[in-house]
Design a protein around this motif. Sequence first.
Motif, short mmCIF file in Angstrom:
data_model
loop_
_atom_site.label_atom_id
_atom_site.label_comp_id
_atom_site.label_asym_id
_atom_site.label_seq_id
_atom_site.Cartn_x
_atom_site.Cartn_y
_atom_site.Cartn_z
N UNK A 56 7.14 32.72 67.39
CA UNK A 56 8.47 32.93 66.85
C UNK A 56 8.34 33.41 65.41
N UNK A 57 9.00 34.51 65.10
CA UNK A 57 8.96 35.01 63.73
C UNK A 57 10.39 35.16 63.21
N UNK A 58 10.58 34.89 61.95
CA UNK A 58 11.92 34.92 61.36
C UNK A 58 11.96 35.95 60.25
N UNK A 59 12.82 36.92 60.44
CA UNK A 59 13.11 37.88 59.37
C UNK A 59 14.58 37.69 59.04
N UNK A 60 15.41 38.67 59.26
CA UNK A 60 16.85 38.46 59.13
C UNK A 60 17.32 37.62 60.31
N UNK A 61 16.74 37.89 61.46
CA UNK A 61 16.99 37.09 62.66
C UNK A 61 15.63 36.66 63.21
N UNK A 62 15.66 35.81 64.20
CA UNK A 62 14.42 35.33 64.79
C UNK A 62 14.07 36.15 66.02
N UNK A 63 12.77 36.37 66.21
CA UNK A 63 12.27 37.09 67.37
C UNK A 63 11.24 36.23 68.10
N UNK A 64 11.23 36.38 69.42
CA UNK A 64 10.30 35.63 70.26
C UNK A 64 9.38 36.58 71.00
N UNK A 122 10.34 41.96 55.61
CA UNK A 122 9.45 40.86 55.30
C UNK A 122 9.62 39.75 56.33
N UNK A 123 8.51 39.25 56.83
CA UNK A 123 8.56 38.13 57.74
C UNK A 123 8.52 36.84 56.94
N UNK A 124 9.46 35.99 57.17
CA UNK A 124 9.51 34.71 56.46
C UNK A 124 8.70 33.67 57.25
N UNK A 125 9.36 32.72 57.86
CA UNK A 125 8.63 31.71 58.62
C UNK A 125 8.08 32.28 59.91
N UNK A 126 6.94 31.76 60.31
CA UNK A 126 6.33 32.08 61.61
C UNK A 126 5.99 30.75 62.27
N UNK A 161 -1.60 36.22 58.57
CA UNK A 161 -2.06 37.36 57.78
C UNK A 161 -0.83 38.23 57.54
N UNK A 162 -0.27 38.14 56.35
CA UNK A 162 0.98 38.85 56.07
C UNK A 162 0.81 40.36 56.16
N UNK A 163 -0.32 40.87 55.76
CA UNK A 163 -0.55 42.31 55.82
C UNK A 163 -0.57 42.82 57.25
N UNK A 164 -1.06 42.01 58.15
CA UNK A 164 -1.13 42.40 59.57
C UNK A 164 0.09 41.94 60.35
N UNK A 165 0.99 41.23 59.68
CA UNK A 165 2.17 40.67 60.37
C UNK A 165 1.71 39.85 61.57
N UNK A 166 0.73 39.01 61.33
CA UNK A 166 0.13 38.23 62.41
C UNK A 166 0.13 36.74 62.08
N UNK A 167 0.19 35.95 63.13
CA UNK A 167 0.07 34.50 63.01
C UNK A 167 -0.90 34.03 64.08
#
Length: 114
Positions: free
Chosen positions: A96-104, A30-34, A72-78
Amino acid sequence: QVQVVESGGGLVQSGSSLTLSCVASGTRFTINDMAWYRQAPGKQRELVATITRAGGTNYADSVKGRFIISRDNAKKAVYLQMNSLKPEDTAVYYCNIVMIVAYWGRGTQVTVSS
């Protein structure tokens, strides 16, 4: 392997609009903050806007009233809708997306001419 890819940048005139997109792939978490950040030449990376999974948003003062972040949470898009662009908005924009860790993502260039 998680990948975060931005798109939609370009060269536009002052007063124009542009919409950036960012899509995450390679994860079932699950993606939390974007968020969107930007970095202008010679400046530090700065936060532009954030959005929680529930849709709560926050904006930098410099873009309030002009930019709109959505997801769009279903598309994992911001997305970042940018209106009334100014030359000072010129920068590389990063997702920037945050799950367990952040990705750029690697960034997309936005250039606004006067």
